[in-house]
Scaffold this motif. Structure first.
Motif, PDB file in Angstrom:
ATOM      1  N   GLN A  28      -3.172   5.848  -1.486  1.00  0.00           N
ATOM      2  CA  GLN A  28      -4.465   5.233  -1.791  1.00  0.00           C
ATOM      3  C   GLN A  28      -4.322   4.033  -2.723  1.00  0.00           C
ATOM      4  OE1 GLN A  28      -7.263   6.377  -0.206  1.00  0.00           O
ATOM      5  NE2 GLN A  28      -5.738   7.664   0.833  1.00  0.00           N
ATOM      6  N   SER A  45       2.899  -1.264   4.156  1.00  0.00           N
ATOM      7  CA  SER A  45       2.448   0.084   3.865  1.00  0.00           C
ATOM      8  C   SER A  45       3.701   0.953   3.793  1.00  0.00           C
ATOM      9  CB  SER A  45       1.505   0.594   4.954  1.00  0.00           C
ATOM     10  OG  SER A  45       1.115   1.934   4.694  1.00  0.00           O
ATOM     11  N   ASP A  68       2.364  -8.170   3.973  1.00  0.00           N
ATOM     12  CA  ASP A  68       1.737  -6.906   3.572  1.00  0.00           C
ATOM     13  C   ASP A  68       2.554  -5.730   4.104  1.00  0.00           C
ATOM     14  OD1 ASP A  68      -0.223  -8.441   2.453  1.00  0.00           O
ATOM     15  OD2 ASP A  68      -1.781  -7.920   3.912  1.00  0.00           O
ATOM     16  N   ARG A 117       3.996   0.207   7.943  1.00  0.00           N
ATOM     17  CA  ARG A 117       3.457  -1.004   8.562  1.00  0.00           C
ATOM     18  C   ARG A 117       4.003  -2.207   7.802  1.00  0.00           C
ATOM     19  NH1 ARG A 117      -1.068   2.067   8.283  1.00  0.00           N
ATOM     20  NH2 ARG A 117      -1.840   0.876   6.478  1.00  0.00           N
ATOM     21  N   THR A 149       0.848  -1.187   0.000  1.00  0.00           N
ATOM     22  CA  THR A 149       0.000   0.000   0.000  1.00  0.00           C
ATOM     23  C   THR A 149       0.885   1.239   0.000  1.00  0.00           C
ATOM     24  OG1 THR A 149      -1.741  -1.136   1.245  1.00  0.00           O
ATOM     25  CG2 THR A 149      -1.797   1.281   1.226  1.00  0.00           C
ATOM     26  N   VAL A 150       0.637   2.133  -0.949  1.00  0.00           N
ATOM     27  CA  VAL A 150       1.304   3.440  -0.993  1.00  0.00           C
ATOM     28  C   VAL A 150       0.212   4.482  -1.176  1.00  0.00           C
ATOM     29  CG1 VAL A 150       2.950   4.928  -2.192  1.00  0.00           C
ATOM     30  CG2 VAL A 150       3.416   2.477  -1.995  1.00  0.00           C
ATOM     31  N   ARG A 157      -3.098   0.213  -3.766  1.00  0.00           N
ATOM     32  CA  ARG A 157      -2.853  -1.073  -3.127  1.00  0.00           C
ATOM     33  C   ARG A 157      -2.817  -2.146  -4.219  1.00  0.00           C
ATOM     34  NH1 ARG A 157      -3.643  -2.978   2.191  1.00  0.00           N
ATOM     35  NH2 ARG A 157      -4.072  -5.200   2.359  1.00  0.00           N
ATOM     36  N   CYS A 185       8.915   2.387   5.627  1.00  0.00           N
ATOM     37  CA  CYS A 185       7.931   1.323   5.850  1.00  0.00           C
ATOM     38  C   CYS A 185       7.097   1.683   7.075  1.00  0.00           C
ATOM     39  CB  CYS A 185       8.634  -0.018   6.034  1.00  0.00           C
ATOM     40  SG  CYS A 185       9.447  -0.611   4.544  1.00  0.00           S
TER      41      CYS A 185
END
Length: 318
Positions: free
Chosen positions: A8, A81, A79, A48, A5-6, A10, A46
């Motif tokens: 909005q 973010s 996963d 998350r 995720t970056v 994904r 990073c």
């Protein structure tokens, strides 16, 4: 499959995918050069999740603990973010103040940032064009003496940044990314020690700044600068270096061509184990210089090196 995720956005990637490749495949334009963990151009945050970091020691412990990672050295195993640098909002605007040729292949770019930038000789910056092309380059300027930021760009080969840089005009704008420290620096504790600055090609850029920083701090030991160039026309800054040597008897400038390189290496015989050597250039030249210094008895912790990969303008650069 893990997801990245970056903002909005994904998307899913294959487990074990390289983080840098996964980000750039989505058009996020994360800059890179060496892909070896040296240039730090591909730094991402990073927020998350935790990638598999193949070279955690490449960043200082504090930065690593905050979640910063070198994307080229990370694999996506869960996963994530991630926050990436956005030049439109995070970059410092700068204006092209001068753009001229130091040699047939080396372009000198001088930039005026919109506000003062605090830096030290030997550091490097990521430069972003208005079209979104980014590359890291070493600073050749000295903050205490120059009112501009100076970069030396090797234009032997075409490339996304080089092609834009060759068409820069006065008043054009770029954005400055994060200021980063490589291996090269001047330490006042070296004041009485011999200082050797060993360059190849545009590896001269950061060493030129460090040479002037050493003189500014009244370095008392000998200073020896060796510049390896492809041909005599590529020994750029010849006038500036000759002037420094004429005004400072402790400074010795040596200009070397490829056919004389073996002889020049043989001449690197330190008379003292107190020599501190800074090495910058292509992988082959850095390896050759470093090997000779080791054989000459210079302790490894007294040899600092930055490698320019030759991708896009001579360096990670550089």
């Amino acid at each position: 499959m893990p997801e990245i995720t970056v903002g909005q956005r994904r998307w899913a990637v294959a487990a074990g995918a390289n983080l840098l490749d996964a980000l750039n495949a989505q058009g996020l334009n994360v800059p890179y050069s060496c892909r070896a963990g040296s240039c730090h151009a591909c730094l991402v945050h990073c927020l998350r999740g935790e990638p598999r970091d193949n070279q955690p020691a490449a960043l200082d412990a504090g930065k690593h603990a905050e979640g910063w990672r070198l994307a080229c050295q990370c694999q996506v195993v869960e996963d994530l973010s991630v926050a990436v640098f956005d030049p439109a909002t995070d970059g410092l605007p700068a204006r092209v103040e001068a753009c001229d040729w130091l040699s047939p292949e080396v372009l000198r770019l001088r930039l005026q940032p919109s506000k003062p930038l605090r830096y030290q000789a030997g550091q490097h910056l990521v430069l972003w064009t208005e079209s979104g092309v980014a590359r890291p380059y070493s600073l050749a300027s000295l903050p205490q003496e120059d009112r501009f930021l100076e970069f030396h760009i090797d234009c032997r080969h075409p490339g996304a940044f080089v092609d834009v840089a060759k068409d820069f005009r006065l008043g054009d704008h770029v954005r400055l990314g994060e200021l980063r420290a490589g291996a090269l620096r001047y330490d006042p504790d070296w004041q009485d020690c011999p200082l050797w600055l060993l360059a190849a090609g545009t590896g001269l850029a950061p060493l030129y700044g460090i040479l002037r920083e050493a003189l500014r701090q009244r370095h008392a030991g000998e200073i020896r600068l060796v510049h390896l160039a492809r041909d005599a026309r590529q020994h750029y800054l010849a006038s500036e270096l000759s002037t420094l040597a004429a005004n400072h008897p402790s400074v010795r400038i040596e200009r070397v061509l490829p056919e004389d390189f073996s002889q020049a290496l043989a001449g690197l015989r330190p008379s003292s184990r107190r020599v501190h050597a800074l090495v910058c250039g292509s992988p082959a030249s850095v390896e050759a210089y470093s090997k000779r210094l080791f054989l000459g008895g210079v302790p490894r912790n007294q040899v600092l090196a930055d490698v320019f990969t030759g991708r896009e303008g001579g360096g990670y650069q550089s």
